[in-house]
Enzyme design. Structure first.
Site, mmCIF file in Angstrom:
data_model
loop_
_atom_site.group_PDB
_atom_site.id
_atom_site.type_symbol
_atom_site.label_atom_id
_atom_site.label_comp_id
_atom_site.label_asym_id
_atom_site.label_seq_id
_atom_site.Cartn_x
_atom_site.Cartn_y
_atom_site.Cartn_z
ATOM 1 N N ASP A 90 0.821 -1.214 0.000
ATOM 2 C CA ASP A 90 0.000 0.000 0.000
ATOM 3 C C ASP A 90 0.857 1.267 0.000
ATOM 4 O OD1 ASP A 90 -2.027 -1.734 0.099
ATOM 5 O OD2 ASP A 90 -2.845 -1.093 2.045
ATOM 6 N N ALA A 91 1.899 1.235 0.813
ATOM 7 C CA ALA A 91 2.718 2.439 0.969
ATOM 8 C C ALA A 91 3.380 2.812 -0.355
ATOM 9 C CB ALA A 91 3.778 2.213 2.040
ATOM 10 N N GLU A 92 3.772 1.804 -1.130
ATOM 11 C CA GLU A 92 4.415 2.074 -2.418
ATOM 12 C C GLU A 92 3.395 2.653 -3.394
ATOM 13 O OE1 GLU A 92 7.703 1.733 -3.090
ATOM 14 O OE2 GLU A 92 7.818 1.365 -0.933
ATOM 15 N N TYR A 93 2.186 2.083 -3.331
ATOM 16 C CA TYR A 93 1.105 2.594 -4.176
ATOM 17 C C TYR A 93 0.880 4.077 -3.850
ATOM 18 C CZ TYR A 93 -3.482 3.122 -6.317
ATOM 19 O OH TYR A 93 -4.541 3.564 -7.081
ATOM 20 N N ASP A 94 0.849 4.352 -2.554
ATOM 21 C CA ASP A 94 0.614 5.727 -2.110
ATOM 22 C C ASP A 94 1.678 6.676 -2.649
ATOM 23 O OD1 ASP A 94 -1.560 4.795 -0.819
ATOM 24 O OD2 ASP A 94 -0.674 4.821 1.199
ATOM 25 N N GLU A 117 -26.343 -16.856 -13.052
ATOM 26 C CA GLU A 117 -25.635 -15.779 -12.348
ATOM 27 C C GLU A 117 -26.292 -15.519 -10.996
ATOM 28 O OE1 GLU A 117 -25.565 -12.235 -14.755
ATOM 29 O OE2 GLU A 117 -25.120 -13.369 -16.569
ATOM 30 N N LYS A 149 -28.145 -12.999 -8.403
ATOM 31 C CA LYS A 149 -28.937 -11.768 -8.503
ATOM 32 C C LYS A 149 -28.510 -10.866 -7.351
ATOM 33 C CE LYS A 149 -33.333 -9.720 -9.463
ATOM 34 N NZ LYS A 149 -33.080 -8.546 -8.645
ATOM 35 N N GLU A 200 -24.032 -4.190 -11.467
ATOM 36 C CA GLU A 200 -24.664 -3.833 -10.199
ATOM 37 C C GLU A 200 -23.658 -3.193 -9.251
ATOM 38 O OE1 GLU A 200 -27.859 -4.669 -10.235
ATOM 39 O OE2 GLU A 200 -28.582 -4.925 -8.178
ATOM 40 N N LYS A 227 -30.021 -16.899 -17.862
ATOM 41 C CA LYS A 227 -30.066 -16.222 -19.168
ATOM 42 C C LYS A 227 -29.749 -17.248 -20.239
ATOM 43 C CE LYS A 227 -28.442 -11.904 -17.093
ATOM 44 N NZ LYS A 227 -27.286 -11.073 -16.771
ATOM 45 N N TYR A 244 -20.169 -5.423 -9.778
ATOM 46 C CA TYR A 244 -20.062 -6.619 -10.608
ATOM 47 C C TYR A 244 -20.711 -6.327 -11.959
ATOM 48 C CZ TYR A 244 -18.408 -10.163 -7.317
ATOM 49 O OH TYR A 244 -17.654 -10.920 -6.477
ATOM 50 N N CYS A 246 -34.086 -22.912 39.724
ATOM 51 C CA CYS A 246 -34.886 -22.207 38.714
ATOM 52 C C CYS A 246 -35.502 -23.222 37.758
ATOM 53 C CB CYS A 246 -33.987 -21.235 37.965
ATOM 54 S SG CYS A 246 -34.828 -20.398 36.606
ATOM 55 N N CYS A 282 -29.314 -15.758 35.648
ATOM 56 C CA CYS A 282 -30.101 -16.057 36.840
ATOM 57 C C CYS A 282 -29.216 -16.871 37.758
ATOM 58 C CB CYS A 282 -31.333 -16.852 36.415
ATOM 59 S SG CYS A 282 -32.031 -17.831 37.756
ATOM 60 N N ASP A 334 -28.061 -7.809 -4.858
ATOM 61 C CA ASP A 334 -29.045 -6.923 -4.246
ATOM 62 C C ASP A 334 -28.447 -5.529 -4.103
ATOM 63 O OD1 ASP A 334 -31.440 -6.276 -3.249
ATOM 64 O OD2 ASP A 334 -31.228 -7.329 -1.337
ATOM 65 N N LYS A 382 -35.929 -15.880 -7.489
ATOM 66 C CA LYS A 382 -35.583 -15.351 -6.168
ATOM 67 C C LYS A 382 -35.612 -16.420 -5.085
ATOM 68 C CE LYS A 382 -36.710 -10.574 -6.809
ATOM 69 N NZ LYS A 382 -37.145 -9.382 -6.113
ATOM 70 N N CYS A 432 -34.634 -12.904 38.153
ATOM 71 C CA CYS A 432 -35.010 -13.865 37.121
ATOM 72 C C CYS A 432 -36.529 -13.851 36.942
ATOM 73 C CB CYS A 432 -34.543 -15.256 37.536
ATOM 74 S SG CYS A 432 -35.203 -16.555 36.467
ATOM 75 N N CYS A 442 -37.818 -17.535 38.363
ATOM 76 C CA CYS A 442 -37.721 -18.000 39.761
ATOM 77 C C CYS A 442 -37.471 -16.873 40.747
ATOM 78 C CB CYS A 442 -36.634 -19.053 39.887
ATOM 79 S SG CYS A 442 -34.972 -18.353 39.776
ATOM 80 N N ARG A 451 -30.346 3.425 -13.414
ATOM 81 C CA ARG A 451 -31.318 2.894 -14.344
ATOM 82 C C ARG A 451 -32.484 3.859 -14.568
ATOM 83 N NH1 ARG A 451 -35.800 -0.380 -13.607
ATOM 84 N NH2 ARG A 451 -36.306 -1.612 -15.434
HETATM 85 S S1 IVH Z 1 -29.488 -8.563 -16.125
HETATM 86 C C1 IVH Z 1 -31.714 -7.728 -19.625
HETATM 87 N N1 IVH Z 1 -28.224 -9.820 -14.236
HETATM 88 O O1 IVH Z 1 -31.954 -7.060 -11.219
HETATM 89 C C2 IVH Z 1 -31.541 -7.971 -18.210
HETATM 90 N N2 IVH Z 1 -29.674 -8.058 -13.604
HETATM 91 O O2 IVH Z 1 -34.767 -6.288 -13.080
HETATM 92 C C3 IVH Z 1 -30.893 -6.855 -17.522
HETATM 93 N N3 IVH Z 1 -29.708 -7.622 -11.190
HETATM 94 O O3 IVH Z 1 -32.306 -3.836 -11.722
HETATM 95 C C4 IVH Z 1 -30.467 -7.149 -16.149
HETATM 96 N N4 IVH Z 1 -28.253 -9.167 -10.636
HETATM 97 O O4 IVH Z 1 -29.927 -4.389 -11.327
HETATM 98 C C5 IVH Z 1 -29.087 -8.850 -14.521
HETATM 99 N N5 IVH Z 1 -26.959 -10.999 -12.679
HETATM 100 C C6 IVH Z 1 -27.843 -10.036 -12.970
HETATM 101 C C7 IVH Z 1 -28.413 -9.224 -11.971
HETATM 102 C C8 IVH Z 1 -29.337 -8.248 -12.329
HETATM 103 C C9 IVH Z 1 -29.034 -8.195 -10.186
HETATM 104 C C10 IVH Z 1 -30.701 -6.547 -11.030
HETATM 105 C C11 IVH Z 1 -30.560 -5.414 -11.995
HETATM 106 C C12 IVH Z 1 -31.957 -5.019 -12.344
HETATM 107 C C13 IVH Z 1 -32.796 -6.102 -11.791
HETATM 108 C C14 IVH Z 1 -33.520 -6.790 -12.900
#
Ligand code: IVH
Length: 717
Positions: free
Chosen positions: A46-50, A132, A134, A191, A318, A247, A460, A454, A136, A342, A436, A439, A155
């Site tokens: 890190d220090a070198e990067y800095d 993949e 999903k 995301e 997909k 990601y 008890c 207790c 959050d 989900k 308690c 008891c 979006r």
């Molecule tokens: S693909 C054409 N892949 O889920 C499809 N979306 O309604 C476009 N999300 O708001 C999205 N993980 O932010 C895709 N592996 C993933 C995802 C992902 C999370 C979210 C995305 C979007 C919602 C989909």
């Protein structure tokens, strides 16, 4: 290295040289940022990067014309915005259809739909998918022109989003400039999210600020919420303090297909290419053929979900072939070729009906929120632990509050936080009772402990019930059919008081209980009879001695063979057992020093509970008996568990932390604080060769004296 480089610039007068140096610094800093943030494999301290970073900052300060938008120094910059600008997406940001069925059958339904849409019959080959996570978080579109990040947009409604470039630049994982040959216009979609550990750290910092009386500060409800807040920060300096991650999972607009060749023919290749270009792509991306493999992925990730360092709310499937994707097309803003499958939500809102204090087996008092029933994490939850007084007060959970409850995996449900905006009552803050609730004995909180206990012990009834249930559970002696309702009835009716009383139960006493059929009474009698033949580890675990779990019970039995040996062992002797430290040893001694506990053991034996006893391991004669080792870092060939097993087999004890009592520390690569501690205390340090030599000499020499009096020269680090 960096030092001389820094030195070099001082003397650079020539403008062309300075330009070259700036280019070099850009290139090096981009490279190291990628190693650090994306690959998680830094190759520079890190220090070198800095130092490199500071050198670039210094040049830019002296020559503002050399400060470029893609400079690594420009991640945090600019003034707070008054508002966000609207951005029209060059290619709309779509959303995905959500499969309503959260069970595995949801995957089957999707595959069946795809096959139907594609006109496939049962005889046709399975469709290939990319699977993949999903994530959050929030969807983000990153626009690169000639390899330089020019815009990041949310979006929004899919057509238009907000320009949040200034904040997104602060995310270390997002390349500001791509070093590979990429299309002139490239939009990467993905995301933005916050890791759970980063979220915890952020909230901790927020709490400190709130405690210090800073106005306008608040804690965040969950990582998604915190990420959303950070992305929509008008002040990039604040956004920079909110650690975000990214990601990639797709693309938007892309200019000219190079050399007339498509860049990729499948979604999987697309993701691999994004990875090659420097974007983080989740390791869990995979391909699956047909419904069976989709189901398997759904299940595998469900298992993994809680151990991931970030939140996901499902998985995404997909269709892999881009040609098939095109054939399938869209229905109102959603591609037909993808679905979000989900998992049951792990967090839900509900209200607190009451806060009760429950008494555990060892007398521990736990505040528990009684909740309006809510379906979360796949089950209906009516209780959520508040852990202890400090936690209950820190979260400030009060009766009548609207709260977020979380149930993740098999972990007991907990209250995450209170929605303060919804509080419309003036109930007082929670305080732990000092007696308690069952008891009435005094409840005390020892110095340095989080829990009240207790002091009633077996006086008890709550502790007695728990002790009986613990003894009768499956992992202990197992009395089938003896559940909490029955134990409660038996104890409350005064039919039994202690564990041995269980074995004095007659058929009539049981059959006379409310709602007890004769058949069930007989089943319990039979189950009690069956439980009498047990094993010593189960029996020992069943006694419910603090800190003695199943693994410790097994280790004790392996070492001592017989129960009497364990009951009569000194603390010193007990700590010779693998995994038994001073705390566990003390707990065992305290338990067996009490006459009434020994009495319980005798009564149980008298009732006919029996097990096969073994022979103690003659550790005293083992070559490394009496020696304590600590293993730290990664050894070149030996796994840590493997070495531990070999040392223990030679009679040594392997401890978790270094103290004056440690005889040797075995250190491998990247040994951290334990190695420092060893050096500070003057504990001899062995490398892999050294410890193997010690094991080998000790095996041939077969006495401790020989090995210790002949230290293995050359193996001390
Ligand atoms: S693909 C054409 N892949 O889920 C499809 N979306 O309604 C476009 N999300 O708001 C999205 N993980 O932010 C895709 N592996 C993933 C995802 C992902 C999370 C979210 C995305 C979007 C919602 C989909």
């Amino acid at each position: 290295m960096a030092n001389t480089e820094t030195g070099n610039t001082v003397g650079i007068e020539n403008a062309a040289d300075l330009h070259t140096r700036v280019d070099e610094l850009h290139q090096q800093l981009h490279h190291h940022a990628h190693q650090y943030y994306v690959l998680d494999a830094p190759t520079l301290p890190d220090a070198e990067y800095d130092k490199l970073f500071q050198e670039l900052q210094a040049i830019e300060a002296a020559h503002p014309d050399l400060k470029r938008a893609d400079s690594p120094t420009q991640r945090v910059g600019g003034k707070p915005l008054a508002q966000f600008n609207t951005v029209k997406h060059a290619a709309p940001m779509l959303s995905i259809r959500t499969e309503t069925d959260t069970e595995a059958s949801g995957a089957e339904a999707f595959d069946a739909r795809m096959r139907k849409e594609l006109g496939l019959s049962d005889n046709d080959a399975p469709v290939e998918y990319v699977t993949e996570l999903k994530f959050d978080g929030l969807a983000m579109s990153l626009r690169y022109e000639h390899g330089v990040l020019v815009q990041a947009a949310t979006r929004g409604d899919g057509e238009q989003g907000e320009d949040v470039t200034h904040n997104i630049r602060t995310i270390g994982q997002i390349p500001l400039k791509l070093s590979k040959e990429v299309p002139d216009i490239l939009e990467v979609r993905g995301e933005v999210y916050m890791r759970r550990d980063d979220f915890e750290t952020l909230n901790e910092r927020q709490r400190t600020k709130i405690a210090a009386g800073q106005k306008g500060e608040k804690t965040f409800v969950n990582p998604r919420n915190a990420a959303a807040g950070a992305v929509r920060q008008l002040d990039p300096a604040i956004a920079a303090q909110r650690p975000l991650s990214f990601y990639a999972y797709g693309v938007g607009q892309i200019s000219a297909i190079q050399n007339d060749e498509a860049l990729w023919a499948t979604h999987y290749d697309l993701l691999q290419t994004l990875k090659k270009w420097g974007f983080p792509v989740a390791d869990q991306v995979s391909t699956a053929k047909g419904a069976i493999e989709l189901v398997a992925y759904h299940q595998r990730i469900a298992q993994l979900r809680d151990s991931l360092p970030f939140d996901i709310d499902g998985v995404v499937y997909k269709v892999n072939s881009l040609a098939l994707q095109q054939q399938l097309g869209f229905v109102s803003r959603e591609p037909r070729w993808s679905v979000a499958h989900k998992y049951p939500a792990q967090e839900q809102l509900t209200t607190v009906l009451a806060i009760e204090v429950q008494v555990g087996r060892t007398g521990k008092l736990t505040p528990v929120a009684k909740l309006a029933p809510v379906f979360v994490g796949g089950v209906t939850v009516t209780n959520a632990t508040l852990h202890n007084e400090d936690e209950a007060r820190r979260k400030d959970v009060r009766v009548g509050d609207t709260v977020i409850v979380r149930r993740a995996g098999d972990v007991i449900p907990e209250v995450v936080s209170v929605i303060l905006e919804k509080r419309q009552h003036d109930e007082p803050i929670f305080t732990m009772p000092h007696t308690c609730p069952v008891c009435d004995s005094a409840a005390v909180r020892e110095e340095g402990e989080a829990d009240y206990r207790c002091t009633g012990g077996l006086f008890c009834s709550a502790q007695r019930k728990q002790a009986i249930l613990h003894f009768a559970q499956k992992r202990a002696v197992e009395v089938e059919g003896l559940g909490d309702k029955l134990v409660e009835q038996l104890v409350d009716a005064g039919v039994i008081k202690t564990i041995p009383d269980l074995y004095k139960l007659g058929f009539t006493a049981l059959a006379e209980l409310d709602r007890m059929a004769e058949k069930s009474a007989q089943n319990i009698i039979d189950a009690l009879q069956k439980s009498k033949q047990t094993t010593l580890p189960r029996f020992l675990f069943g006694l419910g001695i603090r800190h003695v779990g199943e693994a410790t019970a097994k280790a004790l039995v392996k070492h001592f063979g017989k129960l009497d040996n364990i009951m009569n062992a000194s603390s010193e002797q007990l700590t010779q057992v693998a995994d038994v430290g001073p705390v566990v040893a003390q707990s065992l001694r305290t338990f067996f020093d009490q006459a009434h506990n020994r009495e319980v053991v005798e009564q149980l034996r008298a009732c006919g509970i029996s097990w096969e006893e073994g022979e103690p391991v003659e550790t005293a004669n083992l070559p490394l008996a009496g020696l304590t080792f600590v293993i730290t870092g990664t050894l070149p060939n030996l796994g840590r568990e493997d070495l531990k097993a070999r040392l223990e087999a030679a009679g040594a004890k392997v401890a978790g932390s270094v103290s004056k009592k440690t005889h040797y520390v075995v250190a491998g690569a990247e040994a951290g604080s334990k190695l420092d501690k060893a050096q500070e205390l003057g504990v001899p340090v062995l490398d892999e060769v050294g410890v193997l030599a010690l094991l080998n000499t000790s095996v041939t020499a077969n006495t401790t004296e020989t090995t210790t009096s002949e230290p293995v020269q050359g193996s001390l680090l």
